[in-house]
Write an enzyme that holds these catalytic residues in place. Sequence first.
Site, PDB file in Angstrom:
ATOM      1  N   HIS A 127       0.861  -1.183   0.000  1.00 34.73           N
ATOM      2  CA  HIS A 127       0.000   0.000   0.000  1.00 34.73           C
ATOM      3  C   HIS A 127       0.897   1.233   0.000  1.00 34.73           C
ATOM      4  O   HIS A 127       2.021   1.182   0.501  1.00 34.73           O
ATOM      5  CB  HIS A 127      -0.832  -0.051   1.294  1.00 34.73           C
ATOM      6  N   ASP A 203       3.074  -4.454   7.864  1.00 40.47           N
ATOM      7  CA  ASP A 203       1.905  -3.581   7.730  1.00 40.47           C
ATOM      8  C   ASP A 203       0.690  -4.494   7.906  1.00 40.47           C
ATOM      9  O   ASP A 203       0.299  -5.201   6.984  1.00 40.47           O
ATOM     10  CB  ASP A 203       1.908  -2.908   6.359  1.00 40.47           C
ATOM     11  N   LYS A 229     -10.516  -0.177  10.603  1.00 36.21           N
ATOM     12  CA  LYS A 229     -10.789  -1.367   9.784  1.00 36.21           C
ATOM     13  C   LYS A 229     -11.188  -2.559  10.645  1.00 36.21           C
ATOM     14  O   LYS A 229     -11.469  -3.628  10.123  1.00 36.21           O
ATOM     15  CB  LYS A 229      -9.551  -1.725   8.954  1.00 36.21           C
ATOM     16  N   CYS A 371      -4.810   2.746  -3.532  1.00 34.63           N
ATOM     17  CA  CYS A 371      -3.557   3.223  -2.934  1.00 34.63           C
ATOM     18  C   CYS A 371      -2.434   2.217  -3.123  1.00 34.63           C
ATOM     19  O   CYS A 371      -1.624   1.996  -2.221  1.00 34.63           O
ATOM     20  CB  CYS A 371      -3.730   3.544  -1.452  1.00 34.63           C
TER      21      CYS A 371
END
Lengths: 413, 173
Positions: A127, A203, A229, A371
């Site tokens: 990302h 990540d 999220k 993204c």
Amino acid sequence: MALSPGLDVDAIKDDFPILDQKVHGRRLVYLDSASSSQKPIQVLEAMDEYYRTTHANVHRGVYAIAEEATRRFEEARGKVARFIGAREAREVVFAKNATEGINLVAHSWGRTHLGQGDVVVLTHMEHHANLVPWLMLAQEKGVELRYIPLTGEGTLDLSGLDRILDGAKLVGVSAVSNVLGTINPVRHIADAAHAAGALVLADAAQHVPHLTTDVAELGCDFLAFTGHKMLGPTGIGGLWARADLLEAMPPFLGGGEMITDVRLDGFTPTEIPWKFEAGTPPIAEAVGLGAAVDYLSALGMDAVRAHEVDLVTYALDTLAQRHGQDLVIHGPTDPRIKGGVLSMQLGDIHSHDVSQVLDEAGVCVRAGHHCAKPLMRCLGANSTARASFYIYNDRSDIDVLAEALGDVRKFFG
Amino acid sequence: MPGLEDLYREIILDHYRNPRNRGELAVPPAHRVEGFNPLCGDEIVLYLDVRDDRVADLSITGQGCSISQSSASMMSAAVKGRTVAEAKALIRAFKAMMSIHEAGLDGPGGSDGDGDLDGQGGSGAEPDGPPAAETPPLGDLEALQGVVKFPVRIKCATLSWNTLDQGLDAAAS
């Protein structure tokens, strides 16, 4: 009907008031949780109750509600720490999201440890949040960036890993791809990275909400996560790192809260994790995130994942039957290594047009490059329409999606 | 709530399926200008041949959604053969139809949805000088008026026009 191994989706749906509405006269089918999840009433009420009864600034006042606010804020940190397998709560630094957590590593650890010619290894499926901070460091300090490429199946091609890792100081890898859904072998990469003398940043923005997360099992040294999220509010997320690493790192943002002493000619930073939390933190958001962790823990992350596997399996079958070769779904086709993320290309119809027609059917998907522009170039795609699943989705949502994709084909056919 | 038929008018789908003035021109004499919509990855490459203060020829390549591509196609048909001043006037008129006025803060959403086609805007926010050229008719372009009801798609519709604006400036310098 909500037939699912482990989750009573009908009961779960009742906890999400936003889902109980119609859009364009159709039931709202929310398939964009990889972008941001919806919030259960338990989270909304925890934040509301905090503001109604307890709010005061944290770590400052010596009066009752300030002490209670501080207790709840730190209690939330402890919940997050337990949820991701951290040994101590002080290894969890709150920041506004995963992006800020990664920037914290790049600014604080990166600027201290990386210079001209030092190597940071990333992957082609990152990302932008795990690309741009390192590209900035490459520009500023001459850091060399190397990339782990992809296989044709949308997994990481680890065949040349030893060569790529040679001389590396840090490896940054997405634990679960936000575009392909690929669940990456973080442990395998971490073992190889450590053998080569590099640290590992995971990540985990798409991992923590969907899979049991244990930082010791993953073997990473840094892990970035975000609350919104995983049923929590926006504005809270952050970074987990080993305590010894955090202690050796200089502060990130400067200001109140992060010091033990300030003089006119200098300052002394306070202890971790507060050393990295300048200014008044997002207190109610932390309380909300704590409630989200409680909610997910009560469901059980094994059940959450089993439900996701069921939905991915059903979706891949259903969409292939209904749309065949006209619908390309990028990434792994094996649900065992795929999170609940389907990046779709429907013939040559642009994702914006796909999602516009899906919206008419009440279906929310994300259109665009997600993204991850370098990844989109690897896929040879200008953009995709991405459907992503969470605990409040069931097979009927996928049926609606499959039907609505038929509407798209009729419209643009 | 606006429906799909407000957005995808038949003429728009026709330009999407059968784009006009598609292709490349030799550079030079033509100028090549690129436009990107970072939101959704739409891209336009515009080849613009300006001679004697007139858009002698133009062609377009690139990829994107139906709105961006059909807007580019309609734009190419509308400005081909026009003087530079007329093309500039068309750009202003089209952006006004998209509720984009050049006076800054009164942007999309700020002007209570005046989708009027006369280019006057009625808000008094525009610089009110005499028009530099008679604005050519918008013609087919009026079909894109419905885009205003879908604010995220306005950038798709205006991409080619902003690219044209840049191209005209590049050709003039």
